[in-house]
Design a protein around this motif. Structure first.
Motif, PDB file in Angstrom:
ATOM      1  N   TYR A 263       4.848   0.906  -7.688  1.00 61.45           N
ATOM      2  CA  TYR A 263       5.250   0.525  -6.342  1.00 61.45           C
ATOM      3  C   TYR A 263       4.691  -0.851  -5.971  1.00 61.45           C
ATOM      4  O   TYR A 263       5.416  -1.721  -5.465  1.00 61.45           O
ATOM      5  CB  TYR A 263       4.773   1.585  -5.348  1.00 61.45           C
TER       6      TYR A 263
ATOM      7  N   GLY B  84       2.890   7.117  -8.361  1.00 56.27           N
ATOM      8  CA  GLY B  84       3.600   5.893  -8.728  1.00 56.27           C
ATOM      9  C   GLY B  84       3.055   4.660  -8.043  1.00 56.27           C
ATOM     10  O   GLY B  84       3.800   3.700  -7.814  1.00 56.27           O
ATOM     11  N   LEU B  85       1.760   4.648  -7.715  1.00 54.30           N
ATOM     12  CA  LEU B  85       1.169   3.543  -6.960  1.00 54.30           C
ATOM     13  C   LEU B  85       1.314   2.205  -7.681  1.00 54.30           C
ATOM     14  O   LEU B  85       1.753   1.223  -7.095  1.00 54.30           O
ATOM     15  CB  LEU B  85      -0.315   3.843  -6.689  1.00 54.30           C
TER      16      LEU B  85
ATOM     17  N   THR C   7      -5.267  -1.580  -2.792  1.00 58.41           N
ATOM     18  CA  THR C   7      -4.841  -0.192  -2.990  1.00 58.41           C
ATOM     19  C   THR C   7      -6.010   0.749  -2.743  1.00 58.41           C
ATOM     20  O   THR C   7      -7.162   0.311  -2.596  1.00 58.41           O
ATOM     21  CB  THR C   7      -4.317   0.025  -4.417  1.00 58.41           C
TER      22      THR C   7
ATOM     23  N   LEU D  21       2.501   6.674   0.267  1.00 61.19           N
ATOM     24  CA  LEU D  21       3.609   6.856  -0.657  1.00 61.19           C
ATOM     25  C   LEU D  21       4.090   8.302  -0.705  1.00 61.19           C
ATOM     26  O   LEU D  21       3.291   9.247  -0.628  1.00 61.19           O
ATOM     27  CB  LEU D  21       3.197   6.418  -2.063  1.00 61.19           C
TER      28      LEU D  21
ATOM     29  N   ASP E  48       5.360   9.351  -3.417  1.00 66.16           N
ATOM     30  CA  ASP E  48       4.910   9.700  -4.763  1.00 66.16           C
ATOM     31  C   ASP E  48       3.619   8.935  -5.053  1.00 66.16           C
ATOM     32  O   ASP E  48       3.650   7.829  -5.611  1.00 66.16           O
ATOM     33  CB  ASP E  48       5.979   9.338  -5.796  1.00 66.16           C
TER      34      ASP E  48
ATOM     35  N   ALA F 101       0.992   1.510   3.489  1.00 65.67           N
ATOM     36  CA  ALA F 101       2.019   2.436   3.011  1.00 65.67           C
ATOM     37  C   ALA F 101       1.384   3.722   2.512  1.00 65.67           C
ATOM     38  O   ALA F 101       0.401   3.685   1.752  1.00 65.67           O
ATOM     39  CB  ALA F 101       2.831   1.784   1.895  1.00 65.67           C
TER      40      ALA F 101
ATOM     41  N   ARG G 146       6.481  -3.528  -7.754  1.00 62.53           N
ATOM     42  CA  ARG G 146       7.825  -3.725  -7.232  1.00 62.53           C
ATOM     43  C   ARG G 146       7.802  -4.582  -5.961  1.00 62.53           C
ATOM     44  O   ARG G 146       8.638  -5.474  -5.786  1.00 62.53           O
ATOM     45  CB  ARG G 146       8.459  -2.355  -6.943  1.00 62.53           C
ATOM     46  N   VAL G 147       6.828  -4.329  -5.081  1.00 61.51           N
ATOM     47  CA  VAL G 147       6.728  -5.118  -3.848  1.00 61.51           C
ATOM     48  C   VAL G 147       6.380  -6.571  -4.161  1.00 61.51           C
ATOM     49  O   VAL G 147       6.966  -7.509  -3.606  1.00 61.51           O
ATOM     50  CB  VAL G 147       5.685  -4.497  -2.909  1.00 61.51           C
TER      51      VAL G 147
ATOM     52  N   SER H 209       9.978   1.026   1.326  1.00 63.59           N
ATOM     53  CA  SER H 209      10.789   1.723   0.327  1.00 63.59           C
ATOM     54  C   SER H 209       9.998   2.809  -0.412  1.00 63.59           C
ATOM     55  O   SER H 209      10.588   3.662  -1.064  1.00 63.59           O
ATOM     56  CB  SER H 209      11.338   0.715  -0.690  1.00 63.59           C
ATOM     57  N   GLY H 210       8.684   2.765  -0.299  1.00 65.30           N
ATOM     58  CA  GLY H 210       7.877   3.756  -1.019  1.00 65.30           C
ATOM     59  C   GLY H 210       7.445   4.928  -0.182  1.00 65.30           C
ATOM     60  O   GLY H 210       6.952   5.926  -0.726  1.00 65.30           O
TER      61      GLY H 210
END
Length: 870
Positions: free
Chosen positions: A252, A248-249, A269, A243, A245, A241, A255-256, A101-102
């Protein structure tokens, strides 16, 4: 009165008018005037400060450049902005959609497997670290191949149908082991592969880890065709992933994690792409900084010797100042400024060299580093090195400078009159203590692990005090020994305990460096013995991984038939990630540094009705063989103690996407050094009923096994069970030994800085003490002593000091190595006579060599000039 004294006196006589003329403070003017004659006598002072400061500045700057490189290249090293890992299972469609989604997503699967060529008697197999990638790989960075080609082309299949091979690229080491060249065919599991090229540079090698085997890269389609992907297989799936954006790491990732709380993702990350490497860099930096600080501490002895020797030579000048009314505090200030200016020169040299070290290292070894670095000036590291150097110079110079306060005017008439005061006034003692406290405070404040810094400071203080007490003991013993009839022996014995003897300096400076080298040598010896002699006879000959549960019994019976004299052990194995301990999420737990690995990734877990071999229950009770109640777990005692776990606490582990909470039923002591199958966590048998898993097996051959028979077993397993991974323990131990050996070589090389500082201090102390030898030699020669007899006496003195220092260093080093090996590494300690003999030889060579070089010069002095001052 000498010309030097007259000049200084004349300058002092004009001091008031000079002060009124505004030409600067009195202490600074006189310090600069004395420095016009150069820095003679301060060579060791400068070298010791420059060496220690350069080591600290260079290590700090290089470490910072490397960590900056890791941060800057985080996305390349990770292969994306974020990566989510699972073990033994792929992400579900819902989990994959959540990750995607990212932005773009690339899937990577890694496992160990056997790559093989030939068949029958010509079959050859080797362990490989398999990495399967999809068409999006690499999203960041570039995979460099030889010959150059795109990744899709290199891994593509030659058409469809039977006989069509998938492409593969390998580490050159794998091609060499199997004798492969471009275009050759080999097999992985049930799939045929064709070698399309070798890997020159893998941009994300750090993120997928480094294993026991060389890299073999294929497509995910090839891995599926190999039949290595079975339920419960030890395959790590990583979803990276990139991204849309990048800013917005954080949102994101959150959210996951919240969108799939039961998934058990291990998340990384770009901001921490290689946490283990960063931790290792920090720890090694900490160690090297302490090595540099040790060199500075040893160099501090050289600073004190140089200052004392300089002030001894200036006794007449100081007496002249005092005779003209200069108070003791003024004399102290003059020479404090002078020493401070010289220290600034040494510190400046060290900073310049330290600043250049990262640039030199990058130019010489940059191509060998796992990440590109961009060396630059690091103000923080340089400031720390400057502070260390300044505090060391101050702490070791204040005491001898304080003694200059009370030089008597009578020194004008007899330059070598010994002052009665052996300790400076309380003001200077307090100032010295304050400087030492500031140095200790800086070491703790600047350390990334203050606990280690405190241990180091306590150990350093204990060693310095111990060596000082040893020196005092040697002098006391020499004073009480009966006087031998031999003139040379009697003179040597007297020189060891007389006033201004070299004994304390030799024992302290040389003893510290030798102690460190003996410690490292004995640790090396103990590790080498563990890895090369004892372990292979006790450890299994083979570990076999990825045995499917459906064929476990068949594999075990087949293996027992192939090796009837061997012992076969089989246990179920799963992988799980600890989610919480005693009700606390792992995110809220700060583990002890030495046990951080427990929470950093997934762990192997098993279940068993019986206590595993090599384990002893030390608390609680083992469950009954037919236990069918709520899940229980047995925890390794040392790790449980480190995390504050006790009987009755609950531990939650995510296995195959399910979170399972079990109660700690008992604690075990585990003999890890036996390399038998054992786990940190062993669950009750009913915990994983019905869960897909594989088995782990070991084969232990009598007396360690015959190498030819072991290789034959490996070939037979590869031919009969191509999906089973074989790890020959002796080969693994050789690789571990090479890693440990390289690390110890690097540590020994870095520790040579301390030995070099010790040698410099020893040489400086012996040189500074030669003025005593000059007077002794002149008087004794006047009384009829021959040069040969004097050389023999001095050689005996230096040999005795070197030998005693070596004995002390070997004893202290052996004790330190024993503590590290037995209590920290949990291994057996191995003594090395060669190390003891080598330390004695080094000590004798250094002390006798440096001592006789200076003594020979002393014996050549003309008596007339010396006798005038007596």
């Amino acid at each position: 009165m000498s010309t030097e004294q007259l000049s200084a006196t004349a300058g002092a006589g004009h001091a008031p008018s000079a002060r009124r003329s505004g030409r600067g403070p009195l202490a600074l003017r006189f310090a600069l005037r004395e420095l016009r004659g150069g820095l003679r006598g301060f060579a060791v002072f400068l070298a010791c400060l420059a060496l220690g400061v350069a080591a600290i500045a260079g290590v700090g700057a290089f470490s910072r450049a490397l960590t900056d490189g890791l941060a800057r290249e985080g996305a390349t090293l990770l292969g994306g902005d974020a990566a989510f890992s699972l073990v033994q299972r792929e992400a579900s469609p819902e989990e994959y959609a959540l990750i995607a989604s990212g932005g773009r997503v690339a899937a990577i699967a890694t496992t160990r497997a056997m790559a093989r060529t030939g068949s029958g008697e010509t079959l050859d197999a080797t362990l490989a670290e398999v990495k399967a990638v999809d068409s999006a790989y690499p999203m960041v960075g570039a995979l460099e191949l030889d010959p150059p080609q795109s990744v899709p082309n290199a891994l593509a299949r030659d058409g469809e149908g039977e006989g069509k091979a998938f492409g593969a690229v390998v580490d050159p080491a794998l091609a060499e082991r199997l004798g492969l060249k471009t275009g050759d065919h080999f097999r992985l599991g049930d799939v045929d592969l064709v070698l399309r090229g070798t890997i020159v540079r893998e941009p994300d090698a750090l993120s997928t880890g480094i294993g026991f085997g060389p890299r073999l890269m294929v497509s995910i389609d090839a891995l599926r065709a190999s039949n290595l992907l079975q339920p419960g297989s030890l395959v790590r799936w990583q979803y990276r992933a990139q991204l849309a954006d990048p800013a917005g790491l954080a949102a994101y990732v959150e959210r996951v994690q919240h969108g799939a709380p039961e998934a058990g993702f291990e998340t990384r990350t770009r901001e921490a792409a290689a946490p283990r490497l960063e931790n290792n860099v920090r720890r090694f930096t900490e160690y090297l900084t302490l090595v540099g600080l040790t060199a500075l501490l040893v160099g501090g002895v050289g600073v004190a010797n140089a200052v004392k020797s300089h002030l001894d030579a200036k006794r007449g000048v100081i007496a002249s100042f005092k005779s003209l009314g200069a108070p003791g505090l003024t004399v102290f200030s003059i020479y404090l400024v002078e020493v401070g200016l010289i220290a600034l020169v040494g510190i400046g040299i060290g900073v310049a060299v330290g600043s250049a070290l990262p640039f030199i290292a990058n130019a010489a070894f940059g191509h060998l580093l796992p990440v590109p670095i961009a060396p630059s000036l690091q103000p923080g590291a340089l400031a720390l090195a400057i502070a260390y150097g300044a505090l060391i110079a101050l702490a070791f110079a204040l005491w001898p400078l304080g003694l200059a306060h009370d030089v008597p005017v009578s020194a004008l008439f007899r330059e070598r009159v010994e002052t009665a005061r052996r300790r400076p006034r309380r003001l200077y003692v307090a100032a010295t203590a304050l400087a030492v406290a500031a140095l200790a405070g800086l070491a703790v404040a600047a350390s990334q692990e203050p606990r280690i810094a405190i241990y180091y400071l306590v150990a350093a203080a204990a060693v310095l005090v111990t060596l000082r007490l040893v020196a005092v003991g040697i002098m006391a013993l020499a004073r009480r020994l009966p006087r031998p009839r031999s003139t040379a022996l009697r003179l040597a014995l007297a020189n060891i305990h007389r006033p201004a003897a070299l004994t304390p300096t030799v024992v302290l400076s040389l003893g510290l460096g030798l102690t460190l080298l003996v410690t490292l040598a004995l640790i090396d010896r103990s590790l080498t013995r563990e890895l090369s002699s004892r372990l292979p006879t006790e450890a299994p000959s083979y570990f076999f991984l990825d045995i499917q549960s459906a064929e476990t019994d068949h594999f075990a019976s087949w293996l027992r038939h192939q090796a009837p004299e061997g012992e076969v052990e089989v246990v179920p194995m799963l992988r799980g990630r600890i989610i919480s301990m005693a009700g606390r999420p792992v995110e809220e737990i700060t583990p002890p540094p030495e046990f951080s690995w427990v929470l950093s990734s997934d762990r192997g877990v098993t279940y068993s009705p019986d206590i595993p071999e090599g384990s002893t229950v030390v608390a609680g009770d083992w469950w009954p063989a037919d236990y069918a109640g709520p899940p229980q777990v047995s925890f390794e005692q040392e790790i449980a103690d480190a995390f504050g776990l006790k009987i009755g606490d609950k531990v939650t582990v995510n296995v195959l996407g399910r979170s399972i909470t079990a109660t700690i039923a008992n604690l075990r002591q585990v003999e890890w050094e036996r390399l038998a199958i054992n786990f940190v966590m062993v669950f009750s048998p009913n915990t994983f009923a019905g869960a897909p898993h594989t088995s782990l097996a070991t084969l232990t051959l009598p007396n360690g096994g015959d190498p030819a028979f072991e290789r034959a077993i490996g070939r037979a397993v590869a031919a009969q069970f191509p999906a089973v991974t074989s790890v020959r323990v002796k080969e693994a131990l050789v690789q571990i030994g090479e890693i440990v050996g390289n690390l110890l070589t690097a540590i020994r090389g870095a520790s040579l800085v301390t030995l070099l500082a010790s040698v410099l201090v020893l040489a400086g102390a012996l040189a500074a003490g030669q003025h005593h030898r000059v007077y002794d030699a002149v008087v004794l020669k006047t009384l009829g002593a021959t040069r040969a007899r004097l050389v023999a006496a001095y050689a005996l003195e230096y040999a005795a000091l070197g030998l005693v220092t070596a004995v002390v260093a070997v004893g202290a080093g052996a004790a330190a190595a024993y503590v590290v090996v037995v209590y920290v590494m949990k291994l057996g300690f191995a003594w090395s006579t060669a190390t003891a003999v080598g330390a004695a030889a080094v000590a004798l060579a250094l002390t006798v060599g440096f001592g006789l070089i200076g003594t020979w010069r002393a014996l050549g002095q003309k008596p007339a000039r010396i006798l005038r001052d007596l």
